[in-house]
Design an enzyme around this catalytic site. Structure first.
Site, mmCIF file in Angstrom:
data_model
loop_
_atom_site.group_PDB
_atom_site.id
_atom_site.type_symbol
_atom_site.label_atom_id
_atom_site.label_comp_id
_atom_site.label_asym_id
_atom_site.label_seq_id
_atom_site.Cartn_x
_atom_site.Cartn_y
_atom_site.Cartn_z
ATOM 1 N N SER A 145 -1.458 -96.869 19.365
ATOM 2 C CA SER A 145 -0.670 -98.089 19.513
ATOM 3 C C SER A 145 0.814 -97.851 19.302
ATOM 4 O O SER A 145 1.632 -98.735 19.560
ATOM 5 C CB SER A 145 -1.138 -99.135 18.495
ATOM 6 N N GLY A 146 1.170 -96.666 18.785
ATOM 7 C CA GLY A 146 2.564 -96.403 18.445
ATOM 8 C C GLY A 146 2.986 -97.046 17.137
ATOM 9 O O GLY A 146 4.186 -97.183 16.865
ATOM 10 N N ASN B 187 8.342 -104.686 6.963
ATOM 11 C CA ASN B 187 7.278 -105.489 7.562
ATOM 12 C C ASN B 187 7.634 -106.963 7.666
ATOM 13 O O ASN B 187 7.495 -107.584 8.728
ATOM 14 C CB ASN B 187 5.980 -105.340 6.762
ATOM 15 N N ASP B 188 8.075 -107.545 6.561
ATOM 16 C CA ASP B 188 8.271 -108.996 6.523
ATOM 17 C C ASP B 188 9.516 -109.459 7.259
ATOM 18 O O ASP B 188 9.549 -110.592 7.768
ATOM 19 C CB ASP B 188 8.337 -109.472 5.067
ATOM 20 N N SER C 100 4.195 -107.468 16.218
ATOM 21 C CA SER C 100 3.166 -106.487 15.893
ATOM 22 C C SER C 100 3.529 -105.207 16.634
ATOM 23 O O SER C 100 4.179 -105.259 17.689
ATOM 24 C CB SER C 100 1.791 -106.980 16.350
ATOM 25 N N ASN D 162 1.579 -103.743 18.299
ATOM 26 C CA ASN D 162 0.802 -103.847 19.530
ATOM 27 C C ASN D 162 1.557 -104.512 20.676
ATOM 28 O O ASN D 162 1.229 -104.305 21.843
ATOM 29 C CB ASN D 162 -0.497 -104.613 19.268
ATOM 30 N N THR E 9 4.264 -77.047 64.979
ATOM 31 C CA THR E 9 3.132 -77.841 64.516
ATOM 32 C C THR E 9 1.982 -76.894 64.257
ATOM 33 O O THR E 9 1.814 -75.888 64.969
ATOM 34 C CB THR E 9 2.718 -78.902 65.554
ATOM 35 N N HIS E 10 1.187 -77.174 63.237
ATOM 36 C CA HIS E 10 0.084 -76.291 62.854
ATOM 37 C C HIS E 10 0.565 -74.875 62.521
ATOM 38 O O HIS E 10 -0.170 -73.899 62.690
ATOM 39 C CB HIS E 10 -0.984 -76.212 63.953
ATOM 40 N N SER F 245 17.152 -60.950 42.408
ATOM 41 C CA SER F 245 16.194 -59.956 41.943
ATOM 42 C C SER F 245 16.838 -59.031 40.934
ATOM 43 O O SER F 245 18.017 -58.697 41.049
ATOM 44 C CB SER F 245 15.661 -59.144 43.129
ATOM 45 N N LYS G 205 19.615 -59.464 47.009
ATOM 46 C CA LYS G 205 18.583 -60.441 47.375
ATOM 47 C C LYS G 205 19.010 -61.846 46.932
ATOM 48 O O LYS G 205 19.516 -62.036 45.835
ATOM 49 C CB LYS G 205 17.256 -60.077 46.714
ATOM 50 N N ASN H 141 17.437 -65.745 46.568
ATOM 51 C CA ASN H 141 16.195 -66.512 46.555
ATOM 52 C C ASN H 141 16.485 -68.019 46.565
ATOM 53 O O ASN H 141 17.529 -68.459 46.071
ATOM 54 C CB ASN H 141 15.371 -66.167 45.316
#
Length: 462
Positions: free
Chosen positions: A100-101, A128-129, A136, A138, A183-184, A313, A319, A321
């Site tokens: 719930s975290g 809390n209060d 909450s 939640n 294509t393909h 490389s 090279k 890349n």
């Protein structure tokens, strides 16, 4: 002087580092959950903003004293002024904690309470209060999840716009540069490189639109529904006023969602992440197209030239890349894997609450972060410097057998196929094969087979 102080919670006394701004519940969590990433900073900042808004709303509704409400807001403002590294010094909890975290919510409550004590020791602020009043974990934590997710998507969209803009520049520049289509993975009829880029642009515009539209589902906030969706201990109107406050702060149109949906399901995050995954898959395709078309320079397609950002490389001198493409494609597959985590975790809404909330939002934000960062650099370090090898493109078009398609309307499919097959067999040009077979004159061949005419280039761009 001791390095620790003693504080108590409902389970008893706890030793806390003397300089720490957190309290006993945070300290317990710090030792009970020790694995994985720290809760994302954007979630912490969202929680802090929610606490400040809640103090203001509680004051306006007459359920929290003015001095306490104003002190909570002042405390939050002082924390939010800190840069990320300094701010996160007091929010040490891991993602893999309660589903719930709750521990992170209490971490925020405790830090605000202790900061308030430093500002004004005469006013006692209870985590809390007071800080958690009318709330909450939640409902606060999933509200923070959506707020953080909305911000992450907002950060991503300009980066998508940026690559679209850069590709539009390339599209215009190379609109009439003819190249061979494929294509393909086989030779096909010609198109222009500008036309090919226009396809990439349209892909990304669709992805942008999907993301913009679908991410609106994140605007539903569950704040005010408290523990199980009933709104117990929250005053009437708290939810609407909180949504109004958060809308003003973030300049968003947040709305109150169904009070039970917001705790037990995270469908908005799931579907938005699916749109991010779609974007990732399309970026994978585009990055792959570019790096394959740039393969070579002597033993590959060699149609595109990519910037040399670093040596490619450690053993092969000279090279180059396609490192930016590789980084982006790795990010893309990470997002694809993350989509499984998000969708599976979101399916675990047992009864009134999903208990996979921290891993859902951390994974969602990771996807946004890695894709936003790698796409930004891909645009800056590769797309901006991308050029074409027009000579190589022309060579491949001129040597292609599939341009024979332009002859089909004039001599028929089967005769055109014979020309292509003979040229392939004898390693000759189409023109030589056509002349040998005698199916049309040299003049007609030159009139019918003009590669740029095969591209319908004069048709309007999308």
């Amino acid at each position: 002087m001791s390095d620790y102080r003693i504080e108590e919670d409902t389970l008893g006394p706890v030793k806390i580092p003397v300089k720490a701004l957190w309290g006993p519940q945070t300290e317990r969590s710090r030792h009970n959950f020790i694995t994985g990433p720290i809760m994302p900073t954007s979630v912490i900042r969202a929680l802090l903003a929610i606490k400040s808004a809640a103090a203001k709303v509680n004051l306006n509704l007459g359920v929290l004293d003015k001095d306490k409400a104003e002190l909570i807001q002042e405390s939050v403002a002082s924390i939010l002024k800190l840069d990320d590294p300094e701010l996160m010094n007091d929010f040490p909890l891991h993602v893999y904690q309660t589903g719930s975290g709750t521990q992170t919510n209490m971490n925020v409550n405790e830090v605000i309470s202790n900061v308030a004590m430093r500002i004004d020791k005469k006013i006692e602020i209870s985590p809390n209060d007071d800080v958690n009043h009318s709330q909450s974990s939640n409902d606060v934590f999933p509200t923070a999840m959506n707020v953080a997710a909305v911000q992450a998507v907002e950060k991503m969209l300009p980066v998508v716009e940026s690559i679209i803009s850069e590709l539009e520049i390339k599209q215009d520049k190379y609109w009439d540069v003819v190249k061979i289509g494929r294509t393909h993975l086989q030779d096909a009829t010609p198109l222009t490189f500008g036309q090919e880029i226009s396809g990439w642009i349209s892909i990304l515009k669709h992805d942008r639109d999907y993301l913009q539209t679908i991410s609106d589902t994140l605007l539903e906030l569950p704040i005010g529904v408290t523990a199980v969706g009933t709104g117990l201990n929250a005053p009437e109107g708290f939810d609407e006023k909180m949504v109004s406050e958060l809308s003003d702060k973030y300049q968003q149109k947040f709305v109150v969602g169904n009070k039970f949906y917001g705790l037990s399901a995270h469908s908005g995050l799931v579907i938005t992440h699916s749109a991010i995954k779609t974007l990732a898959g399309d970026l994978l395709k585009i990055a792959n197209d570019i790096r394959f078309l740039a393969s070579g320079p002597r033993a590959g397609y060699d149609e595109l030239n990519i910037p040399a950002n670093e040596p490619g490389s450690s053993i092969m001198p000279g090279k180059v890349n396609p490192t930016q493409a590789e980084a982006l494609t790795m990010a893309a597959v990470k997002v694809m894997g993350n989509d499984v985590t998000v969708s599976t975790a979101a399916s675990q809404g047992n009864f009134e609450m999903n208990v996979y909330k921290p891993v859902i939002i951390e994974t969602f934000l990771e996807s946004c972060d890695v894709l936003t960062g790698t796409l930004e650099m891909f645009t800056e370090k590769l797309i901006k410097g991308l050029t074409v090898n027009q000579g190589r493109m022309t060579e491949l078009v001129d040597n292609s057998l599939m341009t024979v398609t332009a002859l089909s309307p004039h001599i028929g499919y089967h005769k055109a196929a014979e020309i292509a097959q003979l040229a392939d067999k004898e390693n000759s040009t189409l023109k030589a094969a056509a002349m040998k077979l005698g199916y049309l004159s040299e003049e007609d061949f030159d009139k019918y087979l003009v590669p740029i005419n095969m591209t319908n280039i004069n048709k309007q761009k999308d």
